[in-house]
Design a protein around this motif. Structure first.
Motif, PDB file in Angstrom:
ATOM      1  N   CYS A  67       0.867  -1.187   0.000  1.00 25.90           N
ATOM      2  CA  CYS A  67       0.000   0.000   0.000  1.00 25.90           C
ATOM      3  C   CYS A  67       0.897   1.229   0.000  1.00 25.90           C
ATOM      4  CB  CYS A  67      -0.867   0.044   1.256  1.00 25.90           C
ATOM      5  SG  CYS A  67      -2.033  -1.306   1.335  1.00 25.90           S
TER       6      CYS A  67
ATOM      7  N   SER B 239       0.160   3.999   1.574  1.00 26.11           N
ATOM      8  CA  SER B 239       0.134   4.508   2.953  1.00 26.11           C
ATOM      9  C   SER B 239      -0.708   3.520   3.741  1.00 26.11           C
ATOM     10  CB  SER B 239      -0.487   5.911   3.001  1.00 26.11           C
ATOM     11  OG  SER B 239      -1.758   5.865   2.409  1.00 26.11           O
TER      12      SER B 239
ATOM     13  N   CYS C 296      -3.655   2.712   6.331  1.00 24.51           N
ATOM     14  CA  CYS C 296      -4.866   3.256   6.962  1.00 24.51           C
ATOM     15  C   CYS C 296      -4.866   2.884   8.443  1.00 24.51           C
ATOM     16  CB  CYS C 296      -6.107   2.696   6.287  1.00 24.51           C
ATOM     17  SG  CYS C 296      -6.075   2.942   4.507  1.00 24.51           S
TER      18      CYS C 296
ATOM     19  N   CYS D  62      -6.520  -0.471   9.655  1.00 24.57           N
ATOM     20  CA  CYS D  62      -6.299  -1.678   8.871  1.00 24.57           C
ATOM     21  C   CYS D  62      -5.452  -2.721   9.586  1.00 24.57           C
ATOM     22  CB  CYS D  62      -5.627  -1.318   7.554  1.00 24.57           C
ATOM     23  SG  CYS D  62      -5.453  -2.764   6.502  1.00 24.57           S
TER      24      CYS D  62
ATOM     25  N   PHE E  49      -5.201  -5.781   7.691  1.00 20.04           N
ATOM     26  CA  PHE E  49      -5.004  -6.754   6.611  1.00 20.04           C
ATOM     27  C   PHE E  49      -3.508  -7.004   6.431  1.00 20.04           C
ATOM     28  CE2 PHE E  49      -8.853  -4.626   4.469  1.00 20.04           C
ATOM     29  CZ  PHE E  49      -9.719  -5.397   5.213  1.00 20.04           C
TER      30      PHE E  49
ATOM     31  N   HIS F 258      -0.550  -6.186   4.787  1.00 21.32           N
ATOM     32  CA  HIS F 258      -0.083  -5.075   3.968  1.00 21.32           C
ATOM     33  C   HIS F 258       1.292  -4.613   4.443  1.00 21.32           C
ATOM     34  CE1 HIS F 258      -2.167  -2.707   7.321  1.00 21.32           C
ATOM     35  NE2 HIS F 258      -0.884  -2.684   7.542  1.00 21.32           N
TER      36      HIS F 258
ATOM     37  N   GLY G 142      -4.283  -5.134   0.572  1.00 26.35           N
ATOM     38  CA  GLY G 142      -3.274  -4.280  -0.015  1.00 26.35           C
ATOM     39  C   GLY G 142      -3.904  -3.333  -1.038  1.00 26.35           C
ATOM     40  N   THR G 143      -3.063  -2.815  -1.878  1.00 25.11           N
ATOM     41  CA  THR G 143      -3.531  -1.929  -2.938  1.00 25.11           C
ATOM     42  C   THR G 143      -2.820  -2.299  -4.238  1.00 25.11           C
ATOM     43  OG1 THR G 143      -3.604  -0.163  -1.260  1.00 25.11           O
ATOM     44  CG2 THR G 143      -3.913   0.501  -3.554  1.00 25.11           C
TER      45      THR G 143
ATOM     46  N   ARG H 256      -6.654   8.019   5.082  1.00 26.33           N
ATOM     47  CA  ARG H 256      -6.890   7.744   3.659  1.00 26.33           C
ATOM     48  C   ARG H 256      -6.421   8.977   2.896  1.00 26.33           C
ATOM     49  NH1 ARG H 256      -8.578   2.506   2.267  1.00 26.33           N
ATOM     50  NH2 ARG H 256      -9.036   3.471   0.282  1.00 26.33           N
TER      51      ARG H 256
HETATM   52  S1  SF4 Z   1      -4.980  -2.740   2.683  1.00 24.97           S
HETATM   53 FE1  SF4 Z   1      -6.501  -1.185   2.171  1.00 24.97          FE
HETATM   54  S2  SF4 Z   1      -7.287  -0.576   4.141  1.00 24.97           S
HETATM   55 FE2  SF4 Z   1      -5.333  -1.617   4.533  1.00 24.97          FE
HETATM   56  S3  SF4 Z   1      -3.751  -0.030   4.564  1.00 24.97           S
HETATM   57 FE3  SF4 Z   1      -3.891  -0.785   2.491  1.00 24.97          FE
HETATM   58  S4  SF4 Z   1      -5.327   0.601   1.464  1.00 24.97           S
HETATM   59 FE4  SF4 Z   1      -5.616   0.855   3.659  1.00 24.97          FE
END
Ligand code: SF4
Length: 359
Positions: A12, A14, A16, A19, A21, A23, A59-60, A128
């Motif tokens: 990602c 940045s 959040c 979060c 998850f 990442h 993730g992104t 965000r």
């Molecule tokens: S996975 Fe999604 S919610 Fe988590 S830090 Fe990355 S962009 Fe943000």
């Protein structure tokens, strides 16, 4: 062999504050190494060439560079000839025309954008890095480039969020006339920044009011609540997510992904160093028939259709209504059934009902 594949991009731009998850902050060198290892993981799997859906989540995924997105999608190319749905997740601040051109080139036909809220103050509180104008711009470029199957995600039950704030967010996404909307209630995870800062969840009654208001509002706007958290215009149900709710098999690729093939479920490691040493699997669980019958029940009852009785009999050789006679007798008014399906009348009671199935 499975017909569905999930691939997790663990980077990602940045992080959040809510979060938890799998990442990590994007950096070019690690993501290059990860792509190299992903190629090895794909080679080590016997993936069906005739997949029906692929979902690239994170993730992104759009935190990767143009070249890296091309590399990633090239790795999957040989599995895409029969795809019905090819989804990628994106963040509004890092999707652009060039990335969408790349998606189109590789056959991606569905994009899921993380909107989360309409108000700048709530977006800033979550760390965000977009505003609602970025969302409007992303949706309009996607349409201009021919991608109309767009899903927008919103969060509710955010610290300091009011019912009116959430209504305003819903109205803003509905005004964009996208065919699919997902709503997720925020959970404050211990390891997230919110958790570490001691943020408390919203009052449960307010959270329930938000959900009920959203269900009524979206249904009134022509969205069908086909799953507890998912709303779509007719014909736009997520085929990939339906595979999970129908308890179909799916491959899971990359750091932090999970998969299920027959009676084996696996979770990949969330540790990048282990992943880069080819130590992909963290857990491998052999599911018993009882486990699978319960999991299928748990997943299917989330949907408007509920349990497909014939499919259940075909998969397990047992009659659903016989296997679960006790909970069905215990809550005779909670279910609706015909020859083909059995579903829950009020899906808000699902968790209570599932406890009875677990017994
Ligand atoms: S996975 Fe999604 S919610 Fe988590 S830090 Fe990355 S962009 Fe943000």
């Amino acid at each position: 062999m499975a017909k569905h594949l999930y691939l997790h991009v663990p980077f990602c731009q940045s992080i959040c504050y809510y979060c938890d998850f799998c990442h990590r902050l994007y950096d070019a060198a690690t993501s290059d190494k990860w792509l190299g290892e992903l190629a090895e993981e794909i080679k080590s799997q016997n993936i069906d060439k005739e997949l029906s859906t692929i979902y690239i989540g994170g993730g992104t995924p759009t935190s990767l560079s143009y070249e890296q997105i091309i590399r990633l999608l090239s790795l999957l190319k040989e599995y895409t000839s029969k795809l019905e749905e090819y989804t990628i997740e994106a963040n509004p601040e890092n999707i652009d025309e060039k990335k969408i051109d790349i998606f189109k080139h590789f056959g991606i036909n569905r994009v899921s954008l993380g909107v989360e809220a309409y108000q700048d103050r709530l977006l800033a509180m979550m760390n965000r890095h977009h505003n609602f104008e970025d969302v409007q711009k992303a949706v309009s470029i996607l349409r201009l480039k021919g991608i109309h199957n767009i899903s927008l995600d919103l969060l509710y039950s955010l610290p300091s969020q009011s019912l009116d704030d959430f209504k305003e967010s819903l109205e803003a996404v509905v005004a964009l006339d996208v065919p699919h909307i997902s709503l997720y209630s925020l959970t404050i995870e211990e390891h997230s920044v919110f958790g570490q800062r001691g943020y408390k969840p919203l009052d449960e009654d307010l959270e329930a009011d938000m959900y009920e208001m959203a269900v009524a509002y979206l249904e009134n706007e022509g969205y069908i609540q086909y799953e507890i958290a998912n709303f779509a215009k007719p014909g736009y149900y997520s085929k990939h997510n339906l595979a999970y709710w129908h308890y179909n098999d799916f491959y899971g690729l990359s750091l932090g992904a999970s998969g299920k093939i027959n009676n084996i479920r696996y979770d990949n490691t969330r540790n990048m160093q282990k992943y880069l040493r080819h130590e992909y699997r963290e857990n491998i669980i052999e599911l018993s028939k009882k486990d699978m019958m319960f999991e299928e029940t748990m997943m299917s009852l989330r949907t408007i259709w509920g349990i497909d009785l014939k499919r259940f009999k075909l998969r397990y050789g047992e009659d659903f209504k016989e296997v679960y006679k006790k909970p069905l007798d215990r809550y005779p008014d909670a279910f609706i059934s015909d020859d083909k399906y059995l579903r829950v009348k009020n899906r808000e009671l699902l968790n209570t009902l599932l406890l009875a199935f677990l017994d």
